[in-house]
Design an enzyme around this catalytic site. Structure first.
Site, PDB file in Angstrom:
ATOM      1  N   ASP A 149      11.529  33.226  10.650  1.00 46.85           N
ATOM      2  CA  ASP A 149      11.236  31.803  10.448  1.00 46.85           C
ATOM      3  C   ASP A 149       9.857  31.684   9.809  1.00 46.85           C
ATOM      4  O   ASP A 149       8.955  32.464  10.132  1.00 46.85           O
ATOM      5  CB  ASP A 149      11.269  31.053  11.778  1.00 46.85           C
ATOM      6  N   GLY A 152       9.171  34.465   7.606  1.00 43.85           N
ATOM      7  CA  GLY A 152       9.896  34.447   6.339  1.00 43.85           C
ATOM      8  C   GLY A 152      10.435  33.074   6.039  1.00 43.85           C
ATOM      9  O   GLY A 152      10.960  32.393   6.935  1.00 43.85           O
ATOM     10  N   HIS A 181      23.621  23.405   5.109  1.00 45.37           N
ATOM     11  CA  HIS A 181      23.981  21.994   4.906  1.00 45.37           C
ATOM     12  C   HIS A 181      22.811  21.159   4.384  1.00 45.37           C
ATOM     13  O   HIS A 181      23.014  20.043   3.912  1.00 45.37           O
ATOM     14  CB  HIS A 181      24.575  21.402   6.189  1.00 45.37           C
TER      15      HIS A 181
END
Length: 361
Positions: free
Chosen positions: A224, A250, A270
């Protein structure tokens, strides 16, 4: 872990509820049925006010009169009585014969300390900025482009960083929703066959912690962009999995940690239109060996039919905010194929999300 009913049972209950709602609408003259739907936004705002005032917490120790509630939440007595009367008509609180109000199971979920509290989500749904966003849906539908960047002068993610107060409300609300999905995902999918599971852009690690608790022989990687400052290390330690899970800083479009047997992307694709979604998938594919598993946890609306599905509503929200979309199974099959995967199946869960399983080729 709570026991969740099998997804077919959940879908059957959802269908029964939808049929009852449709029957109720059919019994009313069409204009009045439409009026009830249109006025639903006012009920949402009323729930928001109850959440802001902490009315559910005030009633947690037992029934109170409107005057007693008003005193505890420091609000006007008459106005609180009228708010309680409306919400009780929607089974949010209940008025007793003696005039006292008490919690219902629905109202109980508004308590901040409820194990599956919806308070943070209610605070998001009623927030003035959220309402302002939705006031620009017409523009998004007419143009097919997100209207928030034009309204705010910056993208949605940038705006959340610049507006700290709303950013916190938004992230807490989304976090509350995400937490309700973790248990059903773990109940629907067996992760124990993997050696290493990589949770891509997984926040502070709620999902990967659950996976490692379910599968004690699996190792994890939490990737993250904010992993060094979002409390992930402390959270993983508190969950007892820090010894089996390493953290890597990351970003969404950076190169992906190699070596995983399965890569989990929860509510990632999404948020993005096709080209960016493809770029993310191709970056993930570049880190994988043939035969590795890609697991996309997303709402997957049905291909056809008029049945209610949460993904149909969130799909419009994504259009409005970021230009993303909720994709059907066939759309995911096409998308992952273009990135070097073969879609194997879609696993339903007891929540509104499904697990799209694909194999690297």
């Amino acid at each position: 872990m709570p026991v969740f009913p099998p997804p077919p049972v959940v879908r059957a209950v959802e269908k029964s509820r939808a049929d009852l709602q449709r029957a109720s609408q059919d019994l009313a003259p069409a204009p009045f049925a439409l009026l009830e739907i249109v006025m639903g936004s006012m009920v949402t705002q009323s729930v928001y006010v109850a959440a802001r005032l902490g009315i559910a917490e005030a009633l947690a120790d037992g029934p109170l009169s409107p005057a007693q509630v008003a005193k505890q939440v420091e609000a006007d007595e008459d106005a609180v009585a009228r708010l309680l009367r409306l919400l009780a008509s929607h089974q949010i609180f209940a008025r007793r014969p003696d005039g006292m109000y008490e919690l219902t199971p629905i109202a109980d979920a508004l308590r901040a300390d409820h194990p599956m509290s919806m308070r943070d989500l209610a605070l998001l749904m009623g927030h003035p900025i959220h309402w302002e966003d939705w006031a620009h849906l017409l523009e998004a539908v007419v143009t097919g482009e997100p209207s928030l960047p034009k309204l705010r002068g910056m993208g949605a993610f940038e705006y959340l960083e610049h507006n700290a107060e709303y950013g916190e409300v938004f992230m807490k609300g989304m976090g509350a929703l995400s937490e309700t999905e973790t248990g059903p995902v773990l109940a629907a999918y067996d992760f124990s066959g993997f050696g290493t599971v990589v949770d891509f852009c997984g926040g502070r690690g709620g999902l990967i912690a659950g996976i490692l608790q379910q599968a004690p022989h699996v190792s994890g990687v939490l990737s993250d962009p904010r992993v060094e400052g979002n409390g992930a290390a402390e959270f993983l330690a508190a969950e007892g999995v820090d010894g089996r899970c390493r953290t890597v800083a990351g970003g969404m479009f950076d190169s992906v940690v190699p070596g995983g047997d399965a890569y989990v992307l929860k509510h990632i694709l999404h948020d993005w239109p096709e080209e960016q979604a493809l770029q993310i998938l191709r970056n993930v594919r570049a880190a994988m060996k043939p035969g590795g598993k890609l697991l996309l946890i997303e709402m997957v609306p049905p291909e056809e039919g008029n049945e209610p599905h949460s993904g149909k509503l969130v799909d419009l929200w994504l259009l409005l905010l970021v230009g993303g979309k909720e994709r059907t199974a066939s759309q995911y099959a096409d998308l992952v194929a273009r990135a070097g995967f073969t879609m194997e199946r879609v696993v339903e869960t007891a929540a509104a999300v499904s697990i799209v399983e694909a194999t690297a080729v």
